[in-house]
Design an enzyme around this catalytic site. Structure first.
Site, PDB file in Angstrom:
ATOM      1  CD  GLU A  97      -2.937  -1.261   2.243  1.00 62.10           C
ATOM      2  OE1 GLU A  97      -4.017  -1.818   2.032  1.00 62.10           O
ATOM      3  OE2 GLU A  97      -2.603  -0.830   3.362  1.00 62.10           O
ATOM      4  CB  CYS A 110       3.094   7.639   3.144  1.00 60.49           C
ATOM      5  SG  CYS A 110       3.519   6.376   4.364  1.00 60.49           S
ATOM      6  CB  CYS A 117       6.753  -5.432   8.506  1.00 59.79           C
ATOM      7  SG  CYS A 117       8.089  -4.553   9.376  1.00 59.79           S
ATOM      8  CB  CYS A 121       6.176  -2.678  16.116  1.00 65.75           C
ATOM      9  SG  CYS A 121       7.846  -2.309  15.561  1.00 65.75           S
ATOM     10  CB  CYS A 124       2.761  -1.736  13.694  1.00 73.96           C
ATOM     11  SG  CYS A 124       2.807  -1.371  11.935  1.00 73.96           S
ATOM     12  CB  CYS A 342       1.100   6.077  11.439  1.00 79.33           C
ATOM     13  SG  CYS A 342       1.927   7.501  10.805  1.00 79.33           S
TER      14      CYS A 342
END
Ligand code: SAH
Length: 350
Positions: A97, A110, A117, A121, A124, A342
């Site tokens: 994305e 962005c 990933c 974390c 997230c 975010c």
């Protein structure tokens, strides 16, 4: 039958010199290489047939040997605040994305650097996706070029800023990220100033030092979220491999070499880091390296452990930082309604 994409190489893997050599070997004029290169990068051609000033026979030659693995915007969503989220399809059908964030003065892209990933974390959404692969330099570049076009099309304004804050950890895909920035800043590419580019990292000391040694010209942001090891390790497992002291050392090294301040990204959560001890630790940390703080609004990802702290506590952070002459900004979320903010990028439509 195998598709083109698996049997032919992407022509954008060839640099200008190699492209010239290929053309000469095939009886073509070498200067065509420059024109083709311009189509491939500056003009973001998606197919050889876009190259209208290249003869049909040369286009045929290129088609026989190469492919252009251009990204495709598979789905575009618009937030009621104007933010655009793109689901971007890669040549192997994987999806990442990218987001266009408009403000009164800026159009910011962005962009993602990895499919998924590997960092875990806790707060997230991207962390819930397995890391599938790194993006190539041209896949990163294409995201920027696509958003540049959307800026013109929907806002009639040029792209002003680029942030490597989408999916993935850019410093775990070092070479492709650096190559993408070289192309984005090159006059032969998008001609953006490196000062308008920010790379955001979870903070990998060894790689931050490498950035400094490589004398990169873009800005650096670090997702800190706590300057206390115990807390940071609980929410960001990477901190167990390299603690906040090592991180600080690498940032001091970065500053000495580049003379550019670091931005700390920081979310404040109830019961996690919303007390005086954490505020004091952050102030102390910031005093050790020239830096500023962006307090980011938390975007809930349905995990009961994480709840945005009260605005009173945020104000305490602001007061303490300002009292110590540390610049602090509060960053409100954009594109929340379409999961574009975010930490929300997670291919939900998939
Ligand atoms: N891997 C890089 C870039 C991607 S994350 C990094 O860690 O910096 C971009 C920013 O969003 C980081 O600062 C990250 O900590 C923050 N973030 C992640 N999840 C979030 C959430 N749910 N709400 C607000 N910010 C979040």
């Amino acid at each position: 039958m195998m598709s083109d994409t698996t049997t032919k190489i992407d022509i954008r893997n060839l640099n200008l010199d190699k492209l010239s050599v290929f053309l000469k070997e095939n009886g073509e004029k070498a200067f065509r290489a420059k024109q083709i290169d311009e189509w491939l990068w500056k003009k973001s051609a998606k197919s050889f047939d876009d190259m209208t000033n290249i003869s049909l026979s040369t286009r045929e030659l290129l088609k026989q040997h190469f492919t252009i693995n251009h990204i495709a915007v598979d789905k575009m969503q618009r937030s009621n605040d104007g933010t655009i989220k793109n689901a971007v399809k890669l040549f192997d059908d994987m999806i990442v994305e990218s987001v266009l964030i408009p403000t009164s003065t800026r159009i910011t892209a962005c962009i993602s650097s990895q499919v998924g990933c590997s960092l875990d974390c806790n707060f997230c959404a991207t962390a819930r996706l397995k890391r599938m692969r790194n993006l190539n330099a041209d896949e990163i570049y294409d995201q920027v070029a696509a958003i540049m076009q959307q800026g013109e099309e929907y806002f009639e304004r040029p792209l002003t800023n680029i942030v490597y804050m989408g999916m993935g950890e850019p410093l775990l895909n070092y070479q492709n990220v650096i190559s993408s920035i070289e192309k984005i800043t090159s006059p032969k590419g998008l001609g953006m100033s490196p000062r308008r580019i920010t790379l955001s990292t979870v903070g990998i000391p060894k790689m931050i030092k490498k950035l400094a040694d490589d004398e990169v010209k873009f800005k650096l942001a670090v997702s800190l979220h706590s300057a206390i090891d115990e807390t940071r390790s609980q929410i960001m497992p990477i901190n167990e491999k390299s603690n906040v002291t090592e991180l600080l050392e690498s940032l001091q090294y970065w500053y000495t070499k580049t003379n550019r301040i670091v931005t700390f990204e920081y979310v404040v959560w109830k019961g996690v880091n919303d007390d005086k001890r954490h505020i004091d630790a952050l102030v102390k940390y910031c005093k050790k390296v020239p830096s500023k703080v962006n307090l980011i609004e938390y975007n809930a990802i349905d995990d009961p452990r994480f709840v945005q702290a009260s605005s009173d506590v945020i104000q305490l952070y602001v007061n303490q930082l300002e009292k110590n002459n540390i610049t602090v900004n509060i960053r409100n979320s954009r594109g929340k309604d379409i999961d574009a903010a975010c930490g929300q990028l997670a291919n939900k439509e998939e």
